[in-house]
Design an enzyme around this catalytic site. Structure first.
Site, PDB file in Angstrom:
ATOM      1  N   HIS A  31     -74.209  33.213  38.982  1.00 27.08           N
ATOM      2  CA  HIS A  31     -75.083  32.084  39.314  1.00 27.08           C
ATOM      3  C   HIS A  31     -76.489  32.371  38.797  1.00 27.08           C
ATOM      4  O   HIS A  31     -76.743  33.419  38.189  1.00 27.08           O
ATOM      5  CB  HIS A  31     -75.068  31.781  40.815  1.00 27.08           C
ATOM      6  CG  HIS A  31     -75.405  32.948  41.701  1.00 27.08           C
ATOM      7  ND1 HIS A  31     -76.616  33.599  41.658  1.00 27.08           N
ATOM      8  CD2 HIS A  31     -74.681  33.600  42.652  1.00 27.08           C
ATOM      9  CE1 HIS A  31     -76.635  34.567  42.555  1.00 27.08           C
ATOM     10  NE2 HIS A  31     -75.462  34.600  43.162  1.00 27.08           N
ATOM     11  N   HIS A  34     -78.198  35.762  39.410  1.00 28.84           N
ATOM     12  CA  HIS A  34     -77.783  36.866  38.538  1.00 28.84           C
ATOM     13  C   HIS A  34     -78.488  36.771  37.191  1.00 28.84           C
ATOM     14  O   HIS A  34     -78.968  37.768  36.652  1.00 28.84           O
ATOM     15  CB  HIS A  34     -76.265  36.821  38.301  1.00 28.84           C
ATOM     16  CG  HIS A  34     -75.458  37.014  39.541  1.00 28.84           C
ATOM     17  ND1 HIS A  34     -74.570  36.070  39.996  1.00 28.84           N
ATOM     18  CD2 HIS A  34     -75.405  38.042  40.429  1.00 28.84           C
ATOM     19  CE1 HIS A  34     -74.000  36.498  41.110  1.00 28.84           C
ATOM     20  NE2 HIS A  34     -74.491  37.697  41.396  1.00 28.84           N
ATOM     21  N   CYS A 140     -69.216  41.827  58.381  1.00 28.82           N
ATOM     22  CA  CYS A 140     -69.423  40.567  57.656  1.00 28.82           C
ATOM     23  C   CYS A 140     -68.911  40.766  56.238  1.00 28.82           C
ATOM     24  O   CYS A 140     -69.450  41.603  55.502  1.00 28.82           O
ATOM     25  CB  CYS A 140     -70.894  40.151  57.646  1.00 28.82           C
ATOM     26  SG  CYS A 140     -71.172  38.743  56.542  1.00 28.82           S
ATOM     27  N   CYS A 143     -71.553  40.115  53.482  1.00 26.76           N
ATOM     28  CA  CYS A 143     -72.472  41.252  53.266  1.00 26.76           C
ATOM     29  C   CYS A 143     -71.734  42.484  52.783  1.00 26.76           C
ATOM     30  O   CYS A 143     -72.339  43.411  52.286  1.00 26.76           O
ATOM     31  CB  CYS A 143     -73.176  41.676  54.554  1.00 26.76           C
ATOM     32  SG  CYS A 143     -74.276  40.485  55.282  1.00 26.76           S
ATOM     33  N   CYS A 157     -73.742  35.792  61.262  1.00 26.00           N
ATOM     34  CA  CYS A 157     -74.556  36.583  60.335  1.00 26.00           C
ATOM     35  C   CYS A 157     -75.632  35.658  59.763  1.00 26.00           C
ATOM     36  O   CYS A 157     -75.319  34.550  59.320  1.00 26.00           O
ATOM     37  CB  CYS A 157     -73.682  37.132  59.196  1.00 26.00           C
ATOM     38  SG  CYS A 157     -74.637  37.629  57.749  1.00 26.00           S
ATOM     39  N   HIS A 160     -75.151  34.858  55.880  1.00 20.36           N
ATOM     40  CA  HIS A 160     -73.987  34.105  55.424  1.00 20.36           C
ATOM     41  C   HIS A 160     -73.565  32.968  56.352  1.00 20.36           C
ATOM     42  O   HIS A 160     -72.639  32.225  56.024  1.00 20.36           O
ATOM     43  CB  HIS A 160     -72.821  35.070  55.143  1.00 20.36           C
ATOM     44  CG  HIS A 160     -73.153  36.011  54.031  1.00 20.36           C
ATOM     45  ND1 HIS A 160     -73.691  37.264  54.241  1.00 20.36           N
ATOM     46  CD2 HIS A 160     -73.093  35.846  52.691  1.00 20.36           C
ATOM     47  CE1 HIS A 160     -73.928  37.831  53.076  1.00 20.36           C
ATOM     48  NE2 HIS A 160     -73.571  37.006  52.122  1.00 20.36           N
ATOM     49  N   LYS A 310     -82.150  27.053  49.936  1.00 21.91           N
ATOM     50  CA  LYS A 310     -81.194  28.068  49.533  1.00 21.91           C
ATOM     51  C   LYS A 310     -80.010  27.367  48.866  1.00 21.91           C
ATOM     52  O   LYS A 310     -79.579  26.312  49.340  1.00 21.91           O
ATOM     53  CB  LYS A 310     -80.737  28.812  50.803  1.00 21.91           C
ATOM     54  CG  LYS A 310     -79.988  30.071  50.501  1.00 21.91           C
ATOM     55  CD  LYS A 310     -79.627  30.816  51.773  1.00 21.91           C
ATOM     56  CE  LYS A 310     -78.564  31.826  51.394  1.00 21.91           C
ATOM     57  NZ  LYS A 310     -78.060  32.627  52.449  1.00 21.91           N
ATOM     58  N   LYS A 313     -72.823  25.889  48.103  1.00 18.57           N
ATOM     59  CA  LYS A 313     -71.836  24.921  47.590  1.00 18.57           C
ATOM     60  C   LYS A 313     -71.838  23.675  48.450  1.00 18.57           C
ATOM     61  O   LYS A 313     -71.746  22.564  47.955  1.00 18.57           O
ATOM     62  CB  LYS A 313     -70.450  25.562  47.573  1.00 18.57           C
ATOM     63  CG  LYS A 313     -70.330  26.563  46.439  1.00 18.57           C
ATOM     64  CD  LYS A 313     -68.883  26.801  46.060  1.00 18.57           C
ATOM     65  CE  LYS A 313     -68.797  27.870  44.993  1.00 18.57           C
ATOM     66  NZ  LYS A 313     -68.319  29.155  45.475  1.00 18.57           N
TER      67      LYS A 313
HETATM   68  O1  ME8 Z   1     -75.432  42.118  46.302  1.00 21.55           O
HETATM   69  N1  ME8 Z   1     -82.056  34.291  43.557  1.00 21.55           N
HETATM   70  O2  ME8 Z   1     -74.124  41.469  44.534  1.00 21.55           O
HETATM   71  P1  ME8 Z   1     -74.457  39.919  44.476  1.00 21.55           P
HETATM   72  C1  ME8 Z   1     -82.329  35.486  43.019  1.00 21.55           C
HETATM   73  N2  ME8 Z   1     -72.801  43.706  44.560  1.00 21.55           N
HETATM   74  N3  ME8 Z   1     -81.515  36.553  43.117  1.00 21.55           N
HETATM   75  C2  ME8 Z   1     -80.376  36.394  43.802  1.00 21.55           C
HETATM   76  C3  ME8 Z   1     -80.006  35.166  44.389  1.00 21.55           C
HETATM   77  C4  ME8 Z   1     -80.918  34.069  44.242  1.00 21.55           C
HETATM   78  N4  ME8 Z   1     -80.689  32.874  44.740  1.00 21.55           N
HETATM   79  N5  ME8 Z   1     -78.828  35.343  45.004  1.00 21.55           N
HETATM   80  C5  ME8 Z   1     -78.457  36.632  44.796  1.00 21.55           C
HETATM   81  C6  ME8 Z   1     -74.579  42.351  45.459  1.00 21.55           C
HETATM   82  N6  ME8 Z   1     -79.394  37.262  44.079  1.00 21.55           N
HETATM   83  C7  ME8 Z   1     -73.995  43.727  45.324  1.00 21.55           C
HETATM   84  C8  ME8 Z   1     -75.020  44.639  44.682  1.00 21.55           C
HETATM   85  S1  ME8 Z   1     -75.813  47.022  43.750  1.00 21.55           S
HETATM   86  C9  ME8 Z   1     -75.265  48.587  43.872  1.00 21.55           C
HETATM   87  C10 ME8 Z   1     -74.579  46.062  44.520  1.00 21.55           C
HETATM   88  C11 ME8 Z   1     -79.394  38.675  43.637  1.00 21.55           C
HETATM   89  O3  ME8 Z   1     -73.618  39.412  43.356  1.00 21.55           O
HETATM   90  C12 ME8 Z   1     -79.144  39.643  44.767  1.00 21.55           C
HETATM   91  O4  ME8 Z   1     -80.313  39.825  45.513  1.00 21.55           O
HETATM   92  O5  ME8 Z   1     -74.345  39.300  45.800  1.00 21.55           O
HETATM   93  C13 ME8 Z   1     -78.723  40.877  44.002  1.00 21.55           C
HETATM   94  O6  ME8 Z   1     -79.852  41.617  43.579  1.00 21.55           O
HETATM   95  C14 ME8 Z   1     -77.996  40.299  42.797  1.00 21.55           C
HETATM   96  O7  ME8 Z   1     -78.325  38.902  42.746  1.00 21.55           O
HETATM   97  C15 ME8 Z   1     -76.483  40.456  42.897  1.00 21.55           C
HETATM   98  O8  ME8 Z   1     -76.005  39.867  44.078  1.00 21.55           O
END
Ligand code: ME8
Length: 528
Positions: A31, A34, A140, A143, A157, A160, A310, A313
C-alpha cells in the site's frame, strides 16, 4: 540554544552507511505506506551517495506468522507460494519506484535468513536470556504480538480495532526486563538515536513504565509457519524475533561474516511510528543479549492519511500507489511524498493535493521555467550561452518599506545559490527534513521566475545582447542547480536536466552552457 546534532554514521572504520527499511508483511499487496517508506529511505540513500558516502541499503519482506498463514489458507494456497507471489509485488513496486536497494531479504529464505536467525537465537540462549514459561495472554494477529489487558480499549486492540485472541501456551520467553536500564541510558545519551525527539520521549516513557519479559516463540502446532527454534522441534520463533533479525542476516550474519563485519552496525533503521517499540526496545535488547553492537539510529516516520483519515478497506479510502505511478510516473509520486508529507508527522494524501502540488511546482514551476529558458537560449543564441559578467545581473527584490514598495538589488544568482540555497538545503537534508529541503529548492525556482519577469530577456535582447545572455546564463545555472538538488528525489528528471543543459557548474570561473531543444514538456499539466 542550538541543539546538538546527532552524529549518525560516524564510525572510525569509515564503513559504508548501512540503512534499512522495515520489512513489509506479505499478507497483502503493497500500500501507499510501504511505497512511502521505501521512497523516504531511497532519498536518504541517494543523498548520502551524492555527498560521497558509500551506502548499503537493505529492504525486504516479512513472510512468517499467523496473519500470513491464515491469508494463504483463505486464498487456497500454500504459505510459501502465497508469500512468493506477494513478495514479488513488492519487488515490482520498488523497481517501478526506482528504489536503489543493494539487496532484498526475505525471511522465508532458508539460505540467506534462517541460519542467522537461528544463530542469533542460540546467542540469546547462551546468555541465559530465554526460558520456558506457561502463559495466558491476549494475542492480536494484526500486531503479531501479545498485548496487555491495560492496552485494550473496550476490549479491542487500538491499532487494529479487533478483539485479540486469548492464547494459553507454553512459550519461550525473552528476558527483556533485564535490559531496561541500559536501553534507557543508551537512548537518552543518543548512543542509539531515536528521531524525532517526540518518538524518543515516547519510547523513554514506555521503558520507564517497566518492561516485562516477552514471549519469543509459538508452538509449532498452532503456528507452523516460521523459523524453527534450534534444538526444539515443538516451537517456532516468534515472528518479530525472526523478522528483526533480517537486519543482520541481510548483511551476512550466520553465512558471510566478512560482509557482516564490514557493515554492521546499521547506521539507520527507517520505520513507521507503529513499530517503534519493536525497533527501539526489543531489537536492541536482543542485540545486547547477543553481544552485538546496536544500530546507531532509528528514524521514525509518521503515517500517510487519506483525506485526513486512517486508510481502511471499510472506509474505501485506501490509496493505491500503482495508480499514481501508472498515471503520473514514479518521479511525480516520489516528488509528492517527499515535498508534501513531513517525514516526522502524519501527512495527508489526496488526489487534489497531488494534482495541485504537481501542477504548481512541476508543470507550471520547474517545467515551465526550463522550457521557456531553453526556448530563448535556442532562439537568441543557437543554444550556446557564454557568460560575460553574470554577477552584474543580480536578483532584484521588492521590499516593503514604510514609504511603499522599494526595489533593491539583491545578490548575484550564483552567490545566492552558494551562500543561501545550498547551505539551507544541506542543513535540512542532514536533519532528514526532506520537505523543507525541497521547499528551499522551489523557492529558487520561484525566484528565477521572478528574475525573468524582472529582466524580461525577450525584450532586453533588442537592446543588450550580452546582458540578455548573462540573464539566461544565470537562469541556466539555477536550473542546473535545481537539477542537482532534486537528484535524490527525482533521479531521472535530474539526469534529463543535465542532458538538456550541459556545462560545468562546479568550475571556479563561469563556463558556457549548451542547451538541447526539448522534445516535449518535462511535466505535462494535469487537467482534471
Ligand atoms: O509492521 N503510512 O509490516 P507492515 C506510512 N512486518 N507508513 C505506514 C502506513 C501508513 N499509512 N501503514 C504502515 C510490519 N506503514 C512488520 C515490520 S520490521 C522487522 C517488520 C509502515 O507491512 C509501517 O509503519 O505492517 C512499517 O514501517 C511499514 O509500513 C511496514 O508495515
Amino acid at each position: 540554544m542550538k541543539k546538538e546534532k546527532p552524529s549518525i554514521g560516524a564510525d572510525s572504520r569509515n564503513k559504508p552507511f548501512y540503512l534499512t527499511t522495515s520489512i513489509a508483511y506479505t499478507n497483502a499487496k503493497p500500500h501507499v505506506g510501504h511505497a512511502y517508506e521505501a521512497v523516504l529511505a531511497d532519498i536518504i540513500a541517494r543523498d548520502k551517495r551524492a555527498t560521497g558516502q558509500e551506502v548499503f541499503f537493505l529492504t525486504g519482506t516479512d513472510e512468517h506468522g499467523s496473519k500470513i498463514l491464515r491469508k494463504a489458507k483463505e486464498e487456497g494456497m500454500s504459505a510459501q507460494a502465497f508469500v512468493n507471489q506477494i513478495s514479488e509485488f513488492f519487488k515490482v513496486l520498488y523497481g517501478k519506484l526506482l528504489i536503489s536497494n543493494d539487496d532484498f531479504i526475505r525471511t522465508s529464505d532458508k539460505e540467506k535468513h534462517w541460519p542467522g536467525a537461528q544463530k542469533l537465537w542460540e546467542k540469546l540462549v547462551a546468555s541465559g536470556d530465554l526460558y520456558k514459561k506457561n502463559y495466558k495472554g491476549f494475542y492480536c494477529v494484526g500486531c503479531e504480538g501479545f498485548i496487555t489487558e491495560k492496552e485494550l480499549v473496550n476490549g479491542l486492540c487500538v491499532l487494529h480495532g479487533k478483539a485479540p485472541e486469548v492464547v494459553e501456551e507454553e512459550n519461550y520467553f525473552f528476558r527483556l526486563s533485564k535490559y531496561a536500564k541500559i536501553l534507557e541510558e543508551k537512548i537518552l545519551s543518543n548512543e542509539l538515536t531515536v528521531l524525532p525527539e517526540v518518538r524518543k520521549n515516547e519510547i523513554i516513557s514506555f521503558i520507564q513504565e517497566g518492561l516485562e519479559d516477552i514471549s519469543f516463540s509459538r508452538p509449532e502446532a498452532s503456528v507452523p509457519w516460521g523459523v524453527p527454534v534450534p534444538n526444539d522441534k515443538t516451537h517456532m520463533m516468534y515472528v518479530w524475533c525472526d523478522a528483526l533479525s533480517n537486519y543482520i542476516t541481510g548483511v551476512g550474519y550466520g553465512r558471510n561474516e566478512e560482509q557482516f563485519n564490514s557493515l554492521w552496525p546499521a547506521d539507520m533503521h527507517i520505520i513507521g511510528k507503529d513499530i517503534l517499540r519493536f525497533h527501539a526496545v526489543f531489537w536492541p535488547a536482543m542485540l545486547l543479549s547477543a553481544e552485538l553492537p546496536l544500530p546507531k539510529s532509528v528514524l521514525v516516520h509518521g503515517f500517510i492519511l487519506s483525506d485526513g483519515k486512517k486508510m481502511s478497506k471499510s472506509l474505501g479510502n485506501v490509496i493505491d500507489p500503482e495508480e499514481y505511478i501508472n498515471e503520473y510516473g514514479a518521479e511525480a509520486f516520489r516528488f509528492f511524498v517527499a515535498k508534501e508529507i513531513p517525514p516526522f508527522e502524519d501527512g495527508d494524501f489526496t488526489k487534489q493535493k497531488f494534482i495541485d502540488s504537481y501542477n504548481g511546482n512541476l508543470a507550471n514551476g520547474l517545467g515551465n521555467l526550463l522550457s521557456r529558458t531553453v526556448a530563448m537560449a535556442e532562439k537568441y543564441f543557437d543554444g550556446n550561452i557564454t557568460p560575460h559578467s553574470p554577477e552584474s545581473v543580480p536578483f532584484v527584490k521588492k521590499l516593503k518599506s514604510p514609504t511603499g514598495d522599494q526595489e533593491i538589488e539583491g545578490y548575484g544568482v550564483s552567490y545566492t545559490i552558494e551562500q543561501e540555497i545550498i547551505p539551507k538545503y544541506r542543513e535540512c537534508m542532514d536533519e532528514y527534513r526532506i520537505h523543507h529541503a525541497l521547499d528551499n529548492v522551489f523557492v529558487l525556482v520561484k525566484e528565477l521566475d521572478g528574475y525573468i519577469a524582472n529582466y524580461e530577456p525577450f525584450k532586453l535582447i533588442k537592446t543588450d545582447k550580452d546582458k540578455t545572455e548573462d540573464v539566461l546564463w544565470n537562469v541556466l545555472l539555477g536550473l542546473r542547480t535545481v537539477g542537482e538538488l532534486i537528484r535524490p528525489v527525482m533521479p531521472e528528471t535530474s539526469a534529463l536536466i543535465e542532458d538538456i543543459i550541459t556545462g560545468d557548474i562546479k568550475s571556479a570561473e563561469p563556463s558556457s552552457f549548451s542547451v538541447k531543444p526539448l522534445e516535449k514538456p518535462l511535466f505535462a499539466r494535469i487537467t482534471s
